[in-house]
Each structure stands twice: as structure tokens, then as C-alpha cells.
Design a protein around this motif. Structure first.
Motif, PDB file in Angstrom:
ATOM      1  N   ASN B  77       6.630   3.292  20.603  1.00  0.00           N
ATOM      2  CA  ASN B  77       7.660   3.687  19.651  1.00  0.00           C
ATOM      3  C   ASN B  77       7.006   4.335  18.427  1.00  0.00           C
ATOM      4  OD1 ASN B  77       9.528   3.688  17.527  1.00  0.00           O
ATOM      5  ND2 ASN B  77      10.667   1.989  18.448  1.00  0.00           N
ATOM      6  N   GLU B  78       7.142   5.679  18.346  1.00  0.00           N
ATOM      7  CA  GLU B  78       6.476   6.415  17.283  1.00  0.00           C
ATOM      8  C   GLU B  78       6.920   5.974  15.891  1.00  0.00           C
ATOM      9  OE1 GLU B  78       4.010   8.473  17.126  1.00  0.00           O
ATOM     10  OE2 GLU B  78       3.648   8.445  19.283  1.00  0.00           O
ATOM     11  N   ASN B  79       8.191   5.654  15.784  1.00  0.00           N
ATOM     12  CA  ASN B  79       8.704   5.224  14.475  1.00  0.00           C
ATOM     13  C   ASN B  79       7.959   4.011  13.953  1.00  0.00           C
ATOM     14  OD1 ASN B  79      10.575   7.207  14.313  1.00  0.00           O
ATOM     15  ND2 ASN B  79      12.246   5.968  15.207  1.00  0.00           N
ATOM     16  N   ILE B  80       7.792   3.029  14.857  1.00  0.00           N
ATOM     17  CA  ILE B  80       7.099   1.807  14.439  1.00  0.00           C
ATOM     18  C   ILE B  80       5.646   2.117  14.104  1.00  0.00           C
ATOM     19  CG2 ILE B  80       6.259  -0.437  15.244  1.00  0.00           C
ATOM     20  CD1 ILE B  80       8.871  -0.757  16.746  1.00  0.00           C
ATOM     21  N   LEU B  81       4.994   2.872  14.959  1.00  0.00           N
ATOM     22  CA  LEU B  81       3.591   3.200  14.721  1.00  0.00           C
ATOM     23  C   LEU B  81       3.418   3.942  13.393  1.00  0.00           C
ATOM     24  CD1 LEU B  81       2.467   4.260  18.303  1.00  0.00           C
ATOM     25  CD2 LEU B  81       1.982   2.123  17.086  1.00  0.00           C
ATOM     26  N   HIS B  82       4.294   4.865  13.170  1.00  0.00           N
ATOM     27  CA  HIS B  82       4.246   5.594  11.928  1.00  0.00           C
ATOM     28  C   HIS B  82       4.481   4.651  10.751  1.00  0.00           C
ATOM     29  CE1 HIS B  82       4.018   9.493  10.084  1.00  0.00           C
ATOM     30  NE2 HIS B  82       4.975   9.135   9.242  1.00  0.00           N
ATOM     31  N   GLY B  83       5.443   3.774  10.953  1.00  0.00           N
ATOM     32  CA  GLY B  83       5.777   2.805   9.912  1.00  0.00           C
ATOM     33  C   GLY B  83       4.577   1.960   9.525  1.00  0.00           C
ATOM     34  N   VAL B  84       3.784   1.582  10.520  1.00  0.00           N
ATOM     35  CA  VAL B  84       2.607   0.757  10.263  1.00  0.00           C
ATOM     36  C   VAL B  84       1.639   1.482   9.344  1.00  0.00           C
ATOM     37  CG1 VAL B  84       0.507  -0.131  11.346  1.00  0.00           C
ATOM     38  CG2 VAL B  84       2.727  -0.569  12.398  1.00  0.00           C
ATOM     39  N   ARG B  85       1.398   2.728   9.683  1.00  0.00           N
ATOM     40  CA  ARG B  85       0.482   3.547   8.896  1.00  0.00           C
ATOM     41  C   ARG B  85       0.985   3.641   7.449  1.00  0.00           C
ATOM     42  NH1 ARG B  85      -3.294   7.756   9.133  1.00  0.00           N
ATOM     43  NH2 ARG B  85      -2.504   9.422   7.821  1.00  0.00           N
ATOM     44  N   GLU B  86       2.260   3.949   7.369  1.00  0.00           N
ATOM     45  CA  GLU B  86       2.898   4.077   6.056  1.00  0.00           C
ATOM     46  C   GLU B  86       2.763   2.765   5.271  1.00  0.00           C
ATOM     47  OE1 GLU B  86       6.535   6.810   5.471  1.00  0.00           O
ATOM     48  OE2 GLU B  86       4.419   7.251   5.743  1.00  0.00           O
ATOM     49  N   GLU B  87       3.096   1.694   5.965  1.00  0.00           N
ATOM     50  CA  GLU B  87       3.109   0.372   5.319  1.00  0.00           C
ATOM     51  C   GLU B  87       1.737   0.047   4.738  1.00  0.00           C
ATOM     52  OE1 GLU B  87       4.115  -2.832   8.047  1.00  0.00           O
ATOM     53  OE2 GLU B  87       3.056  -4.245   6.734  1.00  0.00           O
ATOM     54  N   LEU B  88       0.706   0.284   5.536  1.00  0.00           N
ATOM     55  CA  LEU B  88      -0.647  -0.050   5.081  1.00  0.00           C
ATOM     56  C   LEU B  88      -1.059   0.819   3.912  1.00  0.00           C
ATOM     57  CD1 LEU B  88      -2.712  -0.739   8.309  1.00  0.00           C
ATOM     58  CD2 LEU B  88      -1.750  -2.359   6.677  1.00  0.00           C
ATOM     59  N   ILE B  89      -0.728   2.106   4.040  1.00  0.00           N
ATOM     60  CA  ILE B  89      -1.109   3.010   2.959  1.00  0.00           C
ATOM     61  C   ILE B  89      -0.401   2.625   1.658  1.00  0.00           C
ATOM     62  CG2 ILE B  89      -0.998   5.404   2.137  1.00  0.00           C
ATOM     63  CD1 ILE B  89      -1.230   6.228   5.149  1.00  0.00           C
ATOM     64  N   VAL B  90       0.880   2.383   1.792  1.00  0.00           N
ATOM     65  CA  VAL B  90       1.643   2.017   0.601  1.00  0.00           C
ATOM     66  C   VAL B  90       1.106   0.731  -0.009  1.00  0.00           C
ATOM     67  CG1 VAL B  90       3.899   1.258  -0.230  1.00  0.00           C
ATOM     68  CG2 VAL B  90       3.742   3.238   1.300  1.00  0.00           C
ATOM     69  N   ALA B  91       0.794  -0.243   0.879  1.00  0.00           N
ATOM     70  CA  ALA B  91       0.295  -1.518   0.364  1.00  0.00           C
ATOM     71  C   ALA B  91      -1.027  -1.334  -0.353  1.00  0.00           C
ATOM     72  CB  ALA B  91       0.140  -2.511   1.534  1.00  0.00           C
ATOM     73  N   ALA B  92      -1.911  -0.496   0.250  1.00  0.00           N
ATOM     74  CA  ALA B  92      -3.223  -0.271  -0.364  1.00  0.00           C
ATOM     75  C   ALA B  92      -3.062   0.425  -1.703  1.00  0.00           C
ATOM     76  CB  ALA B  92      -4.100   0.553   0.571  1.00  0.00           C
ATOM     77  N   VAL B  93      -2.205   1.430  -1.722  1.00  0.00           N
ATOM     78  CA  VAL B  93      -1.990   2.172  -2.968  1.00  0.00           C
ATOM     79  C   VAL B  93      -1.372   1.252  -4.022  1.00  0.00           C
ATOM     80  CG1 VAL B  93      -0.722   4.065  -4.052  1.00  0.00           C
ATOM     81  CG2 VAL B  93      -1.814   4.401  -1.825  1.00  0.00           C
ATOM     82  N   ASP B  94      -0.458   0.413  -3.578  1.00  0.00           N
ATOM     83  CA  ASP B  94       0.156  -0.546  -4.517  1.00  0.00           C
ATOM     84  C   ASP B  94      -0.886  -1.402  -5.193  1.00  0.00           C
ATOM     85  OD1 ASP B  94       2.667   0.328  -4.191  1.00  0.00           O
ATOM     86  OD2 ASP B  94       3.334  -1.288  -2.836  1.00  0.00           O
ATOM     87  N   SER B  95      -1.795  -1.947  -4.371  1.00  0.00           N
ATOM     88  CA  SER B  95      -2.766  -2.869  -4.982  1.00  0.00           C
ATOM     89  C   SER B  95      -3.742  -2.084  -5.855  1.00  0.00           C
ATOM     90  CB  SER B  95      -3.494  -3.679  -3.915  1.00  0.00           C
ATOM     91  OG  SER B  95      -4.510  -2.916  -3.323  1.00  0.00           O
ATOM     92  N   PHE B  96      -4.008  -0.837  -5.452  1.00  0.00           N
ATOM     93  CA  PHE B  96      -4.857   0.013  -6.270  1.00  0.00           C
ATOM     94  C   PHE B  96      -4.185   0.299  -7.611  1.00  0.00           C
ATOM     95  CE2 PHE B  96      -5.813   4.515  -7.360  1.00  0.00           C
ATOM     96  CZ  PHE B  96      -7.124   4.337  -7.733  1.00  0.00           C
ATOM     97  N   MET B  97      -2.911   0.586  -7.539  1.00  0.00           N
ATOM     98  CA  MET B  97      -2.149   0.868  -8.742  1.00  0.00           C
ATOM     99  C   MET B  97      -2.167  -0.305  -9.697  1.00  0.00           C
ATOM    100  SD  MET B  97      -1.073   3.933  -8.542  1.00  0.00           S
ATOM    101  CE  MET B  97       0.320   4.146  -9.640  1.00  0.00           C
ATOM    102  N   GLN B  98      -2.056  -1.468  -9.076  1.00  0.00           N
ATOM    103  CA  GLN B  98      -2.003  -2.669  -9.889  1.00  0.00           C
ATOM    104  C   GLN B  98      -3.262  -2.821 -10.749  1.00  0.00           C
ATOM    105  OE1 GLN B  98      -1.375  -6.221  -7.618  1.00  0.00           O
ATOM    106  NE2 GLN B  98       0.636  -6.553  -8.535  1.00  0.00           N
TER     107      GLN B  98
END
Lengths: 229, 127, 278
Positions: B77-98
Motif C-alpha cells: 500500500n503506497e499510501n501507508i509506505l509514503h505515510g511512514v516516510r512522511e511521519e519519520l521526517i516530520v518527527a525528526a524535523v519536529d525534534s530538530f525544531m524543538q
């Protein structure tokens, strides 16, 4: 399930165990931790009927220990339990002679896994290899529960690795394991349940994953809290 | 596989995260077979029960699919796979932002530094 | 039952080397003894005859001839028997302690076998009994051979009497005890012997169960058993009771023996099943 209820054991006047209660389930690795002194080994011995108890009860799947339960629970003490002059092969033969549930195929598999030669004499085994052979003797009975007393103390790192590997393998599958130890390193991610003993009583009993999830604490964190305060 | 787990987060969550990382960086691909629970437990030196729990969690999140008597596979399921990538990137950027926000750095300067560092790291990897 | 037989077999195998050594020592000592003694007896006789200028007949008239009993009283013959007895007595202790002492703790294994623990007790007792019977049988087999050898080494005229096995047994106090010529006596000696083995085993288990305190219990148990067994003797020395027939006295000893053996087994069973420590 192994149920220990209000287990009390005195050596002379000293109470080594003072009302210890806990359960250990099949399919789980339960770790009995105590930083100092006796109690852990005595608990295992009491479960196996190797030392009389003063009070309390111990049930193995609802039964008190008897000759049939010795086909169900294996105890792996921190000592050699075979005659030193025996070869590993003879030791396995001895087990096969007495245990209906002895599984030679599994014994051979373990022997290969541990890279041990069946012609070796028990007296020639290093401490680490002794622990492995003890483990083999227990696992090859096809028991439901395995009690291990300080399986990692004083043995070399590679033996440690191999033994740890057994715990994650199909060889342990669905069995209940109770390990005693005074140090938790290396096996922290391996155990399901921790029972902290001190001065003959259970200070705390918890599930490791639950503890991490709910309180964000490692086993060592909890030990620090409980033992040092 | 070589993972170091920390002792304070539930091991199963760390396992799930590890799989997500592997999916995000392309090491694990859509439809790829993954090790059995027991193999995974042996590889990561973790309790088989924990591996089981991690797989269950991944199934619930739709990351892997399991058909009876077949090895589990990464979802297609491409949506889920894409979502995973997005999720990790967003999470990493979030903690970086913090950690970066209290420094009150201008966005241009920040982007510049990030760009420089990132290309440095990449060239190191090539070497 | 099957495990009991396996255990007996196991216990025998564990001692078999020492046991066979004992048998070989006995064999060698007694056969060499026969040769040495027969030869020295004959040499002595000839020496005396030479010195005193005696004829064969005169010598035999003055000094008499030789019999196997002359040999059976020497250390060559009695020594290995005594050695075997001491070794087996010692092994009655070792058969237990070897499982607890030393680098290995085989007691763990034995006590965790999926069999009633009393089987361990019986298997050890049975092994001891079989060892004893084996030694006796061995002695009984080699005795006539030694006798034949002895007689062939002594010149015909010097052989006072040719002895058969039962007269040899009666001629020697030690042999008379270890191999009584009558079967009933045999049963009595070895019945008492086995009773003592059971008493000893139980007192060893007292020690293995209660350690230091257990030594006291064990010793007290042995004393109590011995006193109880011998109690008819004290009572009989009192005149009022001295009217008992020998059959009645025998019956009393028999009952006491059975009682003490049974008590030892019951207590031993309790100790090994419930109290013993590793």
C-alpha cells in the motif's frame, strides 16, 4: 504456571525467605533479581523440592512437586550435575534411561548449536560449557519450565552469547523460564517479568514492557528506586 | 541487523520504529518478505514475545501483512509506505525544531548551515 | 520398578572398577598365599627333619601334618577378606557422600529423577547387598580351587587330612562368620547385616537432612537401634525371663530385626522424600 505462595524458609533462626509469593507463566521469561545474598537459589531449590520449606506452598500447574513433575520442570543449578568421568554421550544416555520425555533429537541439535563434541568428558568442560551442557540436559527433557540459577555468572562472553541465543530461539518456545541473576545487563530486553527480592521478601514484581510503556523506566531504573531508594 | 535499543522505551515500539526507518530509507521495500518473529527475536536478541507484539502492532498499523502460513511481508500500500516516510521526517524535523528554536536563528542562516552539514555528511559517507 | 533396576545397575557400574580390583587382590593374595605357605611349610618340615635327623614318619608323629586350615589362618588368606569387608563398610558411607561431595553435585541429578526417591535408597542398599553376595560367591568358588592347589603342593604323606569346603569354613573363626556353614545361620548373619546397612543409611540421611544437628540424630538413631536390638539380652540376663526357649528367643530377635529395618526404611523414605538438602 508456577505459583509460589507465602514461601518461608529459615536457616537456623535466619529467615531467608519470608512469605515470598509470585507466579511464573509458561511462554514467559521471569527473572528473579536480588543484589545481595541468598534467597534466589533457595527459591529455585524449594520449587524443585531440593530443600524443605517452613511455610507456604508451591504449585506447578496446580500440582505440588512430585516424581512426575520432574518431567515437567528442569532445574539448571550453577554446578555440574553429571558425573565428571562421564562423557557427554554417556550423560545423555543416563538422561534417556530415566526420562520418558527425553528428546535425543533436540539434544543433538543443541550439541551442534553449542559446537560441543559428545566424546568430551564432563570433567573437561569449562565453566561456560558446563552451563551449556546443564541447559542441554534440561531442554532436551522437553520440559514446560526451566529454572536457571545464575546462568551467566562467571562464564565467558561467547558462552553467554550462545545461551542468550537459545532464549530467543525455538528451543525455548512456549516454555516458562525462571532465571536468577544479580546483574541484568545483556538480558534486559530478553525478560518478560522481573521479581525483585531483598531480605527474603518480594519488593516489587513487574512486567518489563509494561514498565517501559507506562512509566518509561528501565529495569535498572526500577532496581535503583527499589534497592537504593 | 544491528540495533541498539534503549532501556526506557518499550522494546516493541523501538522495533516498530526500526522497521519504519528501514522502510523510509528504502532498505525494506514494498512486498518484501521479513523475518519470522522468532528469527527477528534471535537477530535482535529480544524476547520472542516482544517480537510478536511488534509484529502485531505493525499489522495493526498496516505496515506489514500476514497471510496464514506465509512469511509476513511489507505492505504494498503506497499510501501507508509514503505515510511512514512522511511521519519519520516530520518527527525528526519536529525534534530538530524543538532544540533549534530557543537559539532564535534566522531561517536563511539555518538553511545554509543545514545544507552545508548535510553535504559534508554525505561526502563522508561516500568516502 | 524399572528405574529401580536401572539405578541398581548404575550404582554397581559406579563401583565396579574398585570392586573388581578387590576381587583380583583377593584372588592373587590367596593363590600366591597358597603357594608360599605350602612351600614354606614343606621347607620347614624338611629343615626340621634334617636338623633333628627325623624320618618322615617320626616327623609326622611328633609334629603332625598340614591341613588347609594352616593356610586359612594366615594373613594371605584372611587379609584380603578383611580388606573387602572394610572397603564395603567404607563404601556404605561413600555410596551416599560421593553424590554430594566434590566438584560435582550428582545428588541434584539423582534427586530430580522422575522416580520415587525411595528407589535411590533401595538401589544403594541393593547394590551393597549384591556386592556382599558377589564377594561371598567369589570366595566360595575360589576356595575349593585353592584347596586343590594346596593339596597338590603338599607331599601326600604330609597332608594330615583332606578338607572339604564345609570343614574349611568351620575350621576358621572369620570364615565361620562371613560364610556360616548352615543356611539358617547365613540368613541370620546377613539379615542382621542388612538391618545394620539400613540403620546406617537412615542415619546418613539424618546427617544429609539436618547437617550438624543431623549428626547427633544419626548417632542417636544408631545407638537406639542397637540398644533396641540387643534389649532381649539385657532382659534375658534377668532370671525371671531366662525360662524362654531358644525358638522364642529367635522369634524375638526376628521380630525386632524386622521392626528396626522397617522403621529405618520408613524414616529413610521420609527423610529422602521430604527433608534432604542439596
Amino acid at each position: 504456571m508456577i505459583e509460589v505462595n507465602q514461601l518461608t524458609k529459615k536457616f537456623g533462626r535466619k529467615k531467608v525467605l519470608d512469605g515470598v509469593s509470585f507466579t511464573a507463566n509458561k511462554g514467559e521469561i521471569t527473572c528473579l533479581i536480588g543484589i545481595n545474598g541468598v534467597g534466589k537459589t533457595t527459591t529455585l531449590k524449594a520449587i524443585m523440592g531440593l530443600t524443605p520449606i517452613n511455610k507456604g506452598s508451591i504449585l506447578i500447574d496446580g500440582e505440588t512437586i512430585n516424581k512426575n513433575t520432574y518431567e515437567k520442570v528442569a532445574f539448571i543449578p550453577d554446578a555440574i550435575t553429571m558425573l565428571p568421568q562421564m562423557t557427554i554421550k554417556q550423560a545423555m544416555q543416563f538422561m534417556q534411561d530415566f526420562y520418558k520425555k527425553w528428546n535425543q533429537e533436540r539434544a543433538t541439535e543443541l550439541l551442534t548449536f553449542f559446537k560441543l563434541d559428545e566424546k568430551t568428558r564432563i570433567s573437561e568442560l569449562s565453566k561456560g560449557n558446563t552451563a551449556k551442557i546443564n541447559l542441554l540436559m534440561g531442554l532436551a527433557i522437553d520440559v514446560d519450565y526451566i529454572l536457571m540459577d545464575e546462568p551467566f555468572s562467571g562464564i565467558d562472553i561467547f558462552s553467554r552469547e550462545q545461551i542468550t541465543e537459545v532464549f530467543t530461539s525455538h528451543l525455548i518456545e512456549d516454555r516458562g523460564v525462571i532465571i536468577t541473576t544479580h546483574e541484568i545487563n545483556d538480558i534486559e530486553h530478553l525478560i518478560d517479568k522481573v521479581i525483585l527480592l531483598d531480605n527474603g521478601i518480594v519488593l516489587k514484581e513487574f512486567n518489563t514492557e509494561q514498565m517501559r510503556q507506562e512509566e518509561g523506566k528501565s529495569v535498572v531504573d526500577v532496581m535503583r528506586e527499589v534497592y537504593i531508594g | 541487523m544491528n540495533v541498539t535499543f534503549n532501556n526506557r522505551d518499550p522494546v516493541y515500539i523501538q522495533v516498530v520504529r526500526y522497521f519504519k526507518e528501514q522502510i523510509a530509507n528504502g532498505n525494506l521495500m514494498a512486498g518484501q518478505e521479513i523475518p519470522s518473529r522468532r528469527e527477528l527475536a534471535a537477530m535482535l536478541k529480544i524476547n520472542p514475545n516482544t517480537a510478536q507484539k511488534a509484529y502485531k502492532e505493525m499489522e495493526e498499523q498496516g505496515l506489514i501483512t500476514t497471510e496464514r502460513n506465509y512469511p509476513s511481508k511489507i505492505t504494498t500500500n503506497e499510501n501507508i509506505l509514503h505515510g511512514v516516510r512522511e511521519e519519520l521526517i516530520v518527527a525528526a524535523v519536529d525534534s530538530f525544531m524543538q532544540s533549534i528554536r530557543p537559539l532564535n536563528i534566522s531561517i536563511d542562516e539555518l538553511l545554509h548551515i543545514v545544507q552545508e552539514k548535510y553535504s559534508q555528511e554525505s561526502s563522508k559517507e561516500v568516502l | 520398578m524399572k528405574s529401580y533396576i536401572k539405578l541398581v545397575n548404575f550404582e554397581i557400574n559406579r563401583f565396579i572398577k574398585i570392586y573388581l580390583t578387590l576381587l583380583i587382590i583377593t584372588l592373587l593374595s590367596q593363590f600366591i598365599g597358597v603357594i608360599v605357605i605350602a612351600k614354606s611349610k614343606m621347607d620347614q618340615a624338611h629343615e626340621v627333619m634334617g636338623e633333628q635327623n627325623l624320618s618322615e614318619q617320626a616327623y609326622l608323629h611328633d609334629y603332625g601334618g598340614f591341613t588347609f586350615a594352616h593356610f586359612a589362618s594366615t594373613l594371605w588368606f584372611v587379609g584380603p577378606i578383611a580388606l573387602c569387608i572394610i572397603a564395603l563398610l567404607f563404601y556404605c558411607l561413600m555410596i551416599w557422600y560421593r553424590d554430594w561431595f566434590g566438584k560435582n553435585t550428582f545428588a541434584y541429578r539423582l534427586l530430580m529423577l522422575p522416580t520415587a526417591r525411595i528407589s535411590l535408597y533401595f538401589s544403594k542398599a541393593s547394590a551393597i547387598l549384591l556386592f556382599i553376595i558377589g564377594l561371598l560367591a567369589f570366595q566360595l568358588i575360589i576356595l575349593p580351587l585353592e584347596n586343590t592347589l594346596f593339596e597338590s603342593l603338599i607331599q601326600d604323606n604330609f597332608l594330615q587330612t583332606s578338607m572339604d569346603v564345609s570343614s574349611i569354613l568351620q575350621s576358621n573363626v572369620m570364615l565361620g562368620i562371613i560364610l556360616p556353614p548352615y543356611f539358617s545361620d547365613f540368613l541370620i548373619s546377613y539379615g542382621i547385616g542388612m538391618m545394620f546397612v539400613f540403620v546406617l543409611f537412615t542415619s546418613i540421611l539424618f546427617e544429609r537432612s539436618f547437617r550438624l544437628k543431623g549428626i547427633v540424630f544419626g548417632i542417636l538413631y544408631i545407638i537406639a537401634a542397637v540398644l533396641l536390638y540387643l534389649s532381649p539380652l539385657f532382659i534375658l540376663s534377668n532370671e525371671t525371663y531366662s525360662v524362654l526357649y531358644s525358638e522364642e528367643i529367635f522369634a524375638i530377635f526376628l521380630v525386632l530385626g524386622i521392626l528396626i529395618t522397617a522403621a529405618s526404611i520408613v524414616i529413610g523414605n521420609w527423610l529422602i522424600s521430604k527433608r534432604v538438602l542439596v
